[in-house]
Design a protein around this motif. Structure first.
Motif, PDB file in Angstrom:
ATOM      1  N   LYS A  81      53.449  36.195  43.532  1.00 14.93           N
ATOM      2  CA  LYS A  81      54.572  36.061  42.599  1.00 14.93           C
ATOM      3  C   LYS A  81      54.338  36.872  41.330  1.00 14.93           C
ATOM      4  O   LYS A  81      54.879  36.558  40.273  1.00 14.93           O
ATOM      5  N   SER A  82      53.519  37.901  41.431  1.00 15.59           N
ATOM      6  CA  SER A  82      53.208  38.732  40.274  1.00 15.59           C
ATOM      7  C   SER A  82      53.138  40.189  40.700  1.00 15.59           C
ATOM      8  O   SER A  82      52.772  40.499  41.841  1.00 15.59           O
ATOM      9  N   ASP A  83      53.489  41.094  39.781  1.00 10.26           N
ATOM     10  CA  ASP A  83      53.349  42.525  40.067  1.00 10.26           C
ATOM     11  C   ASP A  83      51.988  43.056  39.631  1.00 10.26           C
ATOM     12  O   ASP A  83      51.715  44.249  39.785  1.00 10.26           O
ATOM     13  N   ILE A  84      51.127  42.198  39.079  1.00 11.89           N
ATOM     14  CA  ILE A  84      49.736  42.584  38.846  1.00 11.89           C
ATOM     15  C   ILE A  84      49.071  42.681  40.211  1.00 11.89           C
ATOM     16  O   ILE A  84      49.217  41.786  41.043  1.00 11.89           O
ATOM     17  N   ARG A  85      48.361  43.777  40.462  1.00 11.54           N
ATOM     18  CA  ARG A  85      47.886  44.004  41.829  1.00 11.54           C
ATOM     19  C   ARG A  85      46.922  42.902  42.293  1.00 11.54           C
ATOM     20  O   ARG A  85      46.237  42.268  41.496  1.00 11.54           O
ATOM     21  N   ASN A  86      46.882  42.731  43.596  1.00 12.16           N
ATOM     22  CA  ASN A  86      46.198  41.589  44.207  1.00 12.16           C
ATOM     23  C   ASN A  86      44.734  41.452  43.809  1.00 12.16           C
ATOM     24  O   ASN A  86      44.213  40.336  43.735  1.00 12.16           O
ATOM     25  N   TYR A  87      44.069  42.571  43.559  1.00 12.07           N
ATOM     26  CA  TYR A  87      42.648  42.522  43.219  1.00 12.07           C
ATOM     27  C   TYR A  87      42.393  41.702  41.968  1.00 12.07           C
ATOM     28  O   TYR A  87      41.314  41.146  41.780  1.00 12.07           O
ATOM     29  N   GLY A  88      43.408  41.595  41.114  1.00 12.38           N
ATOM     30  CA  GLY A  88      43.273  40.797  39.902  1.00 12.38           C
ATOM     31  C   GLY A  88      43.129  39.315  40.168  1.00 12.38           C
ATOM     32  O   GLY A  88      42.712  38.552  39.278  1.00 12.38           O
ATOM     33  N   GLY A  89      43.452  38.875  41.372  1.00 14.90           N
ATOM     34  CA  GLY A  89      43.312  37.474  41.729  1.00 14.90           C
ATOM     35  C   GLY A  89      41.943  37.115  42.270  1.00 14.90           C
ATOM     36  O   GLY A  89      41.693  35.959  42.641  1.00 14.90           O
ATOM     37  N   THR A  90      41.020  38.086  42.318  1.00 14.82           N
ATOM     38  CA  THR A  90      39.689  37.859  42.891  1.00 14.82           C
ATOM     39  C   THR A  90      38.863  36.908  42.043  1.00 14.82           C
ATOM     40  O   THR A  90      38.295  35.929  42.538  1.00 14.82           O
ATOM     41  N   ASN A  91      38.763  37.176  40.758  1.00 15.87           N
ATOM     42  CA  ASN A  91      38.033  36.322  39.812  1.00 15.87           C
ATOM     43  C   ASN A  91      38.442  36.732  38.392  1.00 15.87           C
ATOM     44  O   ASN A  91      39.209  37.680  38.206  1.00 15.87           O
ATOM     45  N   GLU A  92      37.909  36.029  37.396  1.00 20.66           N
ATOM     46  CA  GLU A  92      38.318  36.280  36.015  1.00 20.66           C
ATOM     47  C   GLU A  92      37.957  37.689  35.548  1.00 20.66           C
ATOM     48  O   GLU A  92      38.717  38.321  34.809  1.00 20.66           O
ATOM     49  N   ALA A  93      36.789  38.188  35.956  1.00 21.38           N
ATOM     50  CA  ALA A  93      36.365  39.521  35.532  1.00 21.38           C
ATOM     51  C   ALA A  93      37.286  40.595  36.096  1.00 21.38           C
ATOM     52  O   ALA A  93      37.662  41.549  35.394  1.00 21.38           O
ATOM     53  N   GLU A  94      37.643  40.456  37.383  1.00 16.14           N
ATOM     54  CA  GLU A  94      38.531  41.444  37.985  1.00 16.14           C
ATOM     55  C   GLU A  94      39.948  41.318  37.434  1.00 16.14           C
ATOM     56  O   GLU A  94      40.674  42.310  37.338  1.00 16.14           O
ATOM     57  N   PHE A  95      40.329  40.113  37.040  1.00 14.65           N
ATOM     58  CA  PHE A  95      41.649  39.969  36.420  1.00 14.65           C
ATOM     59  C   PHE A  95      41.693  40.745  35.108  1.00 14.65           C
ATOM     60  O   PHE A  95      42.644  41.487  34.843  1.00 14.65           O
ATOM     61  N   LEU A  96      40.673  40.575  34.272  1.00 11.06           N
ATOM     62  CA  LEU A  96      40.643  41.287  32.996  1.00 11.06           C
ATOM     63  C   LEU A  96      40.732  42.793  33.218  1.00 11.06           C
ATOM     64  O   LEU A  96      41.534  43.483  32.563  1.00 11.06           O
ATOM     65  N   ALA A  97      39.926  43.333  34.125  1.00 14.71           N
ATOM     66  CA  ALA A  97      39.902  44.778  34.352  1.00 14.71           C
ATOM     67  C   ALA A  97      41.218  45.275  34.938  1.00 14.71           C
ATOM     68  O   ALA A  97      41.740  46.323  34.535  1.00 14.71           O
ATOM     69  N   THR A  98      41.790  44.513  35.867  1.00 16.32           N
ATOM     70  CA  THR A  98      43.035  44.922  36.523  1.00 16.32           C
ATOM     71  C   THR A  98      44.223  44.819  35.570  1.00 16.32           C
ATOM     72  O   THR A  98      45.073  45.717  35.517  1.00 16.32           O
TER      73      THR A  98
END
Length: 261
Positions: free
Chosen positions: A211-228
């Motif tokens: 339900k987001s246009d932030i790419r899926n890799y951002g859902g991996t963990n908090e660190a990847e969310f910040l970077a993505t």
């Protein structure tokens, strides 16, 4: 090229870097910005092209400072000026809002010609994974490894919300406090950490629920969310401000603390 030979090449690169760093400590010199690099930046780095003349001058100075302090090496190809500029731009863009930022946790960036097998870098990593970039640890501490192809695509494909160079440098910024956990304590005021984490978890839930246009890799963990999310912020800030206003404001306060929206 077989895995053994590639592994040997990487070790030779690291040995060369150690020698370079010893020499560099004895003599630090910041070269003048080459005049022909301006057009390269205008053509390939949208962030730079949109700056005014005074800010472009400051960006140039930051580029040269970074290149005086961080060694850039290539594996199996001849390094070009544009390669150096794109690595340095990836480093400067996320910290352009900070006048005196230096990457104390980075000495070397190693470029592979294409995406690479993580097992070639970290033996027995347990991950047979082709990657575009990573921040090293262990014997590769203070090293960053990037795919040249991914680096260039990150700048050539405007507004695709993906920029591997910026992604990896945001990881380095996150890691300055000693841990890569998605909480960049050097950027976030203490009072904002809990609101930030609440926002991160809410956005990650949306990503993982598609339900987001932030790419899926951002859902991996908090660190990847910040970077993505940071890739999104720098690649298309206008779109993020419209679609994710709270996240945009939080990231803007992190990366440009002295500027009002």
């Amino acid at each position: 090229m077989n895995k053994l030979l590639q592994g040997v090449l990487v070790l030779l690169v690291i040995a060369g870097v150690v020698i370079f760093m010893i020499i560099k400590k004895k003599k630090k010199k910041i070269d003048p910005f080459p005049a022909n690099w301006h057009l390269l930046l205008v053509d390939h780095v949208k962030f730079y092209a949109e700056l005014n003349a005074e800010e472009q001058k400051r960006f140039q100075q930051r580029i040269m400072l970074f290149l005086s302090e961080v060694y850039i090496e290539s594996v199996s190809f001849q390094l070009e000026d544009l390669d150096r500029l794109l690595v340095a731009s990836s480093a400067v863009i996320p910290v352009f809002g900070f006048k005196n930022w230096r990457y104390s946790n980075l000495s070397t960036v190693i470029l592979y010609p294409d995406h690479f097998d993580k097992n070639l870098i970290f033996e027995n990593s347990g991950e047979d994974k082709i990657v575009m970039g990573l921040v090293g640890n262990g014997r590769f501490e203070h090293q960053m490894i990037l795919s040249r192809r991914a680096l260039h695509e990150g700048f050539d494909r405007h507004n695709d919300l993906l920029n591997t160079g910026i992604h990896e440098f945001v990881h380095l910024i996150d890691k300055v406090d000693g841990v890569t956990d998605g909480v960049p304590e050097r950027l976030l005021k203490q009072a904002y950490i809990i609101p930030w984490l609440k926002m991160v978890h809410k956005e990650m839930e949306a990503i993982n629920a598609h339900k987001s246009d932030i790419r899926n890799y951002g859902g991996t963990n908090e660190a990847e969310f910040l970077a993505t999310a940071s890739e999104y912020f720098f690649e298309n800030p206008g779109l993020m401000q419209r679609k994710h206003p709270d996240l945009y404001k939080m990231l803007h306060d992190c990366f440009f603390p002295d500027e009002k929206i």
